[in-house]
Design an enzyme around this catalytic site. Structure first.
Site, short mmCIF file in Angstrom:
data_model
loop_
_atom_site.label_atom_id
_atom_site.label_comp_id
_atom_site.label_asym_id
_atom_site.label_seq_id
_atom_site.Cartn_x
_atom_site.Cartn_y
_atom_site.Cartn_z
N SER A 90 0.88 -1.15 0.00
CA SER A 90 0.00 0.00 0.00
C SER A 90 0.92 1.20 0.00
CB SER A 90 -0.90 0.01 1.25
OG SER A 90 -1.70 1.16 1.27
N SER A 91 0.90 1.95 -1.10
CA SER A 91 1.90 2.99 -1.31
C SER A 91 1.77 4.13 -0.31
CB SER A 91 1.77 3.55 -2.73
OG SER A 91 1.95 2.54 -3.69
N GLN A 92 2.81 4.94 -0.24
CA GLN A 92 2.83 6.10 0.65
C GLN A 92 1.64 7.00 0.32
OE1 GLN A 92 6.33 8.52 0.22
NE2 GLN A 92 6.03 9.54 2.20
#
Length: 380
Positions: A90-92
């Site tokens: 889950s990306s930044q």
């Protein structure tokens, strides 16, 4: 008996949204601002890993600080390949927000997301556009199956497809926009072909995020967003293991080749581990490494470059002052290429990706341009 209060996910979300707004990643009052406040990230990351000074640790519900970690502006990794390289996350959130704010599609737009991953970004798209307008694709069948279930848990039912996202999803084309949450070294020619004229493609290329508009002839053209960005790379198949620098330590340390000495106008470390956008674009398939007895002493660190597909390599050993010894071999002079680009970038005052534009022709030819006081272009 003292009572304990369970953490409130809604309050944690609000704190994150406030932080993203304060730093400019989200715009107060924008639809994406509301989406981030509404969509529960914890549903999509019940278990993840974080990296720190003490190595990698797993975090899951019930652990101290779990909810704080979920709603911190950081990447939450959920999968690694056999070499230990992260392959899905889950990306930044701040990077996600910047991309979504740049993804300017009309109301009722039909869009394709490349890289389903956890499904969290998909949920944000569904919240704004409606699930019926969203198709998302990922190469990993386990990821798509899990994301489909978690999206259903919050009442969202987009089309979730398992397949090679670099080929797009022609069955659902044409789209008003494509948003890729994985990194690519070159824009796949299939993507602009599946976007309506005037539609957009937003994706990570090199170390920046490109926001490209598709013309009637299929050319995609636009700018990179300000700031550096790096997503996990698109994979051709679920069990693909990409080469990593550690595999070539023996080659760099032990092989012999052509030797030369030179003085450097900038440090060897900056050249090897550069933020120069043109190097990320032109040297996308070159691995960089550094190792030594004292990482805090630049003179004690040996640097290496390797191009796995040709076996080309370079070893850079610092000497007294700004002088280095360079030993290299192979079809490409990796150090010469890297040095020329790094010096040009430094002379241009180290511009960030927002100083560059990109044009991708229907045949796949890429033209990267640096604007400003030191304009230059490269055909990739």
């Amino acid at each position: 008996m003292p009572t304990t209060t369970s953490p409130d996910p809604a309050k944690a979300r609000r704190r994150l949204v406030d932080a993203l707004t304060a730093e400019g990643a989200l715009t107060e009052g924008s639809p994406w601002h509301e989406a981030f406040a509404a969509v529960p990230r914890e549903v999509f990351v019940p278990r993840f890993t974080l990296s720190g000074p003490d190595g990698r640790r797993t975090v899951e519900p019930g652990d101290a600080g779990y909810l704080d970690a979920v709603y911190t502006d950081t990447t939450l990794t959920i999968r690694h390949d056999d070499a230990g390289t992260p392959t899905s996350s889950s990306s930044q959130p701040s990077l996600m927000a910047r991309m979504l704010e740049a993804f300017t599609v009309p109301d009722n737009a039909r869009i394709l997301e490349i890289g389903t991953g956890t499904g969290y970004n998909t949920a944000l798209l569904c919240h704004l556009l409606g699930a019926a307008q969203v198709t998302t694709i990922d190469v990993d069948p386990e990821l798509t199956a899990t994301a489909r279930l978690r999206l259903a848990d919050i009442g969202q039912h987009p089309a979730v497809v398992t397949g090679d996202g670099t080929q797009g999803h022609p069955a659902g084309a044409p789209y008003d926009g494509i948003l890729a949450t994985c990194g690519v070294d070159r824009l796949p020619v299939a993507w602009p072909r599946q976007v309506r004229p005037g539609g957009i493609v937003v994706t990570n290329i090199g170390n920046g995020v490109a926001c490209l508009t598709v013309d009637r002839d299929g050319t995609a053209e636009g700018r990179f967003l300000p700031g550096d960005a790096m997503f996990m790379r698109a994979r051709p198949e679920p069990d693909h293991t990409a080469p990593v620098a550690a595999q070539f330590t023996g080659l760099i340390m032990n092989e012999t080749g052509t030797r030369r000495e030179m003085d450097l106008p900038v440090s060897a470390h900056e050249i090897v581990h550069t933020l120069a956008h043109e190097i990320w674009m032109l040297h996308h398939d070159v691995l960089s490494m550094s190792f030594g007895t004292d990482p805090t002493d630049p003179a004690a660190v040996v640097h290496g470059l390797v191009h796995p597909s040709t076996g080309s390599w370079a070893r850079i050993t610092p000497q007294a002052g700004d002088r280095v010894t360079v030993e290299h071999d192979g079809a490409r002079d990796l150090w010469g290429e890297r040095l020329d680009l790094a010096v040009q970038w430094a002379d241009a005052r180290r511009p960030e990706p927002g100083a560059y534009t990109l044009t991708v022709e229907p045949c796949g030819t890429h033209t990267l341009r640096r604007t400003g006081a030191h304009p230059v272009s490269w055909t990739l």
